[in-house]
Structure formats: C-alpha cells, structure tokens
Design an enzyme around this catalytic site. Structure first.
Site, short mmCIF file in Angstrom:
data_model
loop_
_atom_site.label_atom_id
_atom_site.label_comp_id
_atom_site.label_asym_id
_atom_site.label_seq_id
_atom_site.Cartn_x
_atom_site.Cartn_y
_atom_site.Cartn_z
N ASP A 137 6.32 -1.14 -6.01
CA ASP A 137 5.10 -0.34 -6.01
C ASP A 137 5.41 1.14 -5.89
OD1 ASP A 137 2.54 0.66 -5.66
OD2 ASP A 137 2.29 -0.15 -3.63
N ASP A 316 1.03 5.04 -10.74
CA ASP A 316 1.12 4.01 -9.71
C ASP A 316 1.28 2.62 -10.32
OD1 ASP A 316 0.90 2.32 -7.55
OD2 ASP A 316 -1.05 3.05 -6.89
#
Length: 430
Positions: A137, A316
């Site tokens: 992530d 992201d």
C-alpha cells in the site's frame, strides 16, 4: 534461480540482481535492467458485478474505508509533527456508521476472490523467515502482521509471527494501535526483525505483531499490510520497509514500480521492468514531508479540453477508485455530456454508457488517458443506459486542490516510485 510460492497464497516471487540506478533526467531505463525481485499480484475486477452492473454497496464500503484511512494518516502526521498538518489539509469527522462500513470492507470485498481489494504478495519476517501474505500500500507506511499471541477469532486463519522462533527478533518499546469508533481495534506489540521481500533483505525493521484483530478481518486471506509511504505518516514512528532498504543499501536502484492490470499485475523492486512500458519514464518530484507520494502541477482534460490545472495528485495503490473535493469533481463532470449526480451522499456520478468520457491527466509532459474500461464502473442498474464513473466527490481532508488517484488511474500507466529522485515516474504501457 527461480523460487515459486504456490498460487494458493496469491503471490509468486522471482529473484534477480539489480543493476545501475536510473538516470536523474526524464529518460528510458537502462536496457536489460533487472529487478531485485518481482512480486506477482492477484487479478482484480474492481467494482463490477458479474451482470455488468456497478457494485454500489461495495463502493460505499470502499468510500468509508478510504475516508477512515486518510483521517488516520493525517492524525499520524499530526502526532509525528508536533501538532501541525500540511497546508490546506484538515481532519474530517467520520460518523460511526461510516466507520463500521469501513470495517465491513474486509468482509464483503473478499467474498468473491476474483474481486480482491488488495495488491498482495509474500514477505518473510525473522530468521528463519516466517511467511506472510501482505497488502502492498503506497498510501500507508507501517508493516503489521498477526502475532502468535493473538487470541482474537480473526487470527485463527492467519499466519502468525512468533518472536521466540526468530533468532533476530527484538522487542521494542511502545504499542501499535488503530482504534475504531465502535470500540474495536487492531493492536499489538512492536518488534524489530529481519524482513525479506522478494530477495530484498532489511535488518532491524520495526513492525507490529498484533494481538488483537477486529473480527471484520476474519475472512480476508491477507495477513497484514506493508506500507510503502513515507515515515511522517507512520503510526510506529519508524522508517517504512522500502525506506529502510534504501538506507541500508539493500537495493542498488532505490525505486519500486507498479504495473496494475486486470491480469499479470506486478510490484517490481529495485528498478523497473522495461518489458511493460514504452520509454521514456517521465519523473515528477514529490514532497515526502507530507508522507504521501504527492505530485504537483497536474492538469486534467475532458474530450481534449483542459478543465482544471495546477492541482496536486496523491498516487495510492491501496485505494480502488479516484476521489476529489466536491467542487473539483463537479467541474470535471460538467464537461461530460449527459453526466449527472448518481448518489449525492457518496459522491458518485453517472454518464451515458455509450459515451464514456475521454479523460486524461498530465503533469506538464505527456497526456495519460484513462481507458473507458477503467473509468466505467458498470451500469447503474440492470439494463440501464447510464454507467457509474470512477471519479467520486469526497472531502478526505487532503485540501481543496488535491485528487486521490487509486487503481482506476494506476491501471493506465506504468508507475515508478523513486526514493533516489524523490519522484514518481509515469510511462506509457506497452
């Protein structure tokens, strides 16, 4: 040498040697450059139901999870910086109902394994290495996995870290905790140990071994999370794994790259994979002090017409679609013929399915288009003529001129996250 981990754990790793670093200017990567390690990532179909409709319920859950994630990120930044927030950013109050929806994301998103919500692969912690399946992530900065001391029901199906089984494990002071508004949490002790990701070995890496795991994680095949952001949003107040790898010279080329697609997605450590993109790679600086891979000076076009310019974008890999402040998103959709608000409370818009808008981003160089497949989330109802768009209006506290770009964007370009350049690189896909 090829080391394969069974596909049942949704990840495979191959090893190779890294070579020279990328040049400082916008240019192609050296021919024949090899990764230190390549991590294959599972297939994803995002928010599309089998009948071609938009999975609205799941999207609502994703919205809540994203809002909660960025509230936590900003709270971490605030604590780590002594109370201040980056200019223009603010903490957004999230109702309890939305927090409970966010926790539910884990359960719902994995009922169909073909619609995974995470880009996951294997890592090893300790000596000898204990294997874990983690979500990679770029929008967070901590590594956490379950502990062998975890008694929560959700831990029963997880791989667990046993500190006594590792000769390199060390207890650290402090505790790790993510609190939810309904009283549940993910919490545990902090350790340092050797962490190995696709052959990249990091010594004395701080991470959390959680002893309390919310029940909403029970059906998620992923054991934990490996954050690829910057230290300023770390709950652990520690360098993230890849930052540590760079500091310890565990990799020659201090960059990692994402290729995200419906099939054959990969995270490439220690450089880039020239087989997946066309030269050149276009690099743009980021301000790492904010904690995010945040690129400035973006512009967006709709149908070839520039709608907005000089705004920021956060890239992201842990976010599914794209989000922006309501006023920005409204302005963008105002240039899409036939577009209208589909769900005002969640910020979703619709458009005529037979006229998917041509939307492109630019950071001062090439224009990178979003394909119709990646922008179209599916029909708003069975047999409907309108479709949901992958850009939603949501105030995440990131400022009035910042878009959050998740998978719906990342699938349209090759992404290089370079610590050497403190920059994000974009390249056209082959």
């Amino acid at each position: 040498m090829l080391l394969k981990i069974p596909s049942s754990v949704a990840g495979s790793i191959t090893f190779a040697l890294a070579i020279a670093a990328l040049p400082d200017c916008v240019s192609a990567s050296p021919q024949g450059e090899q990764p230190y390690g390549t991590i294959s990532l599972p297939d994803r179909t995002l928010l599309l139901n089998a009948d071609g409709t938009f999975n609205h319920d799941k999207a609502v859950v994703f919205n809540a999870a994203t809002a909660l994630k960025y509230r936590r990120n900003l709270m971490n930044f605030q604590e780590n910086s002594g109370g201040s927030l980056p200019a223009g950013m603010k903490l957004i109050d999230i109702p309890l109902r939305a927090q409970m929806q966010a926790r539910g994301q884990r359960d719902e998103s994995l009922t169909d394994e073909n619609d995974d919500s995470e880009w996951a692969g294997m890592v090893r912690i300790g000596k000898p290495g204990q294997k874990f399946l983690v979500d990679f992530d770029t929008g967070s900065s901590d590594l956490w996995v379950p502990s062998s001391l975890c008694t929560s029901t959700a831990c029963s199906s997880k791989r667990k870290y046993n500190s006594s089984s590792s000769s390199t494990s060390q207890n650290e002071t402090g505790t790790f905790s993510i609190q939810y508004g309904d009283g549940s949490s993910v919490s545990g002790s902090i350790y340092s140990d050797t962490v190995t990701v696709a052959g990249v070995k990091v010594q004395n890496q701080r991470f959390a071994a959680v002893t309390n795991l919310s029940s909403s994680f029970a059906s998620d095949p992923v054991d934990g999370v490996l954050g690829l952001g910057f230290p300023s949003i770390s709950i652990l107040k520690a360098d993230p794994v890849f930052v540590s790898a760079a500091q310890q010279n565990a990799i020659t080329t201090k960059a990692f790259s994402f290729y995200l697609a419906k099939n054959n997605s990969e995270l490439y450590l220690g450089g880039t994979n020239p087989k997946l993109y066309n030269d050149p790679i276009e690099y743009h600086p980021v301000d790492k002090s904010n904690g995010f891979w945040q690129v400035k000076n973006a512009s967006i076009t709709v149908g070839g017409q520039t709608v907005l310019s000089d705004f920021d974008t956060i890239i992201d890999s842990g976010t599914t679609i794209m989000y922006g402040p309501p006023d920005m998103v409204k302005e963008i959709y105002s240039k899409v013929e036939g577009a209208e608000v589909f769900d005002s409370s969640e910020g979703f818009y619709s458009f005529p399915c037979n006229e998917v808008p041509e939307i492109s981003f630019s950071w001062g160089g090439e224009k990178f288009a979003i394909s119709s497949e990646n922008f179209n989330l599916g029909t708003t109802a069975p047999n409907a003529s309108t479709c949901a768009g992958a850009l939603a209006a949501k105030d995440l506290g990131l400022g009035n001129t910042t878009l959050l770009l998740g998978d719906s964007w990342m699938k349209n370009a090759y992404h290089v996250f370079s610590l050497e350049k403190t920059a994000v690189g974009f390249a056209k896909l082959k």
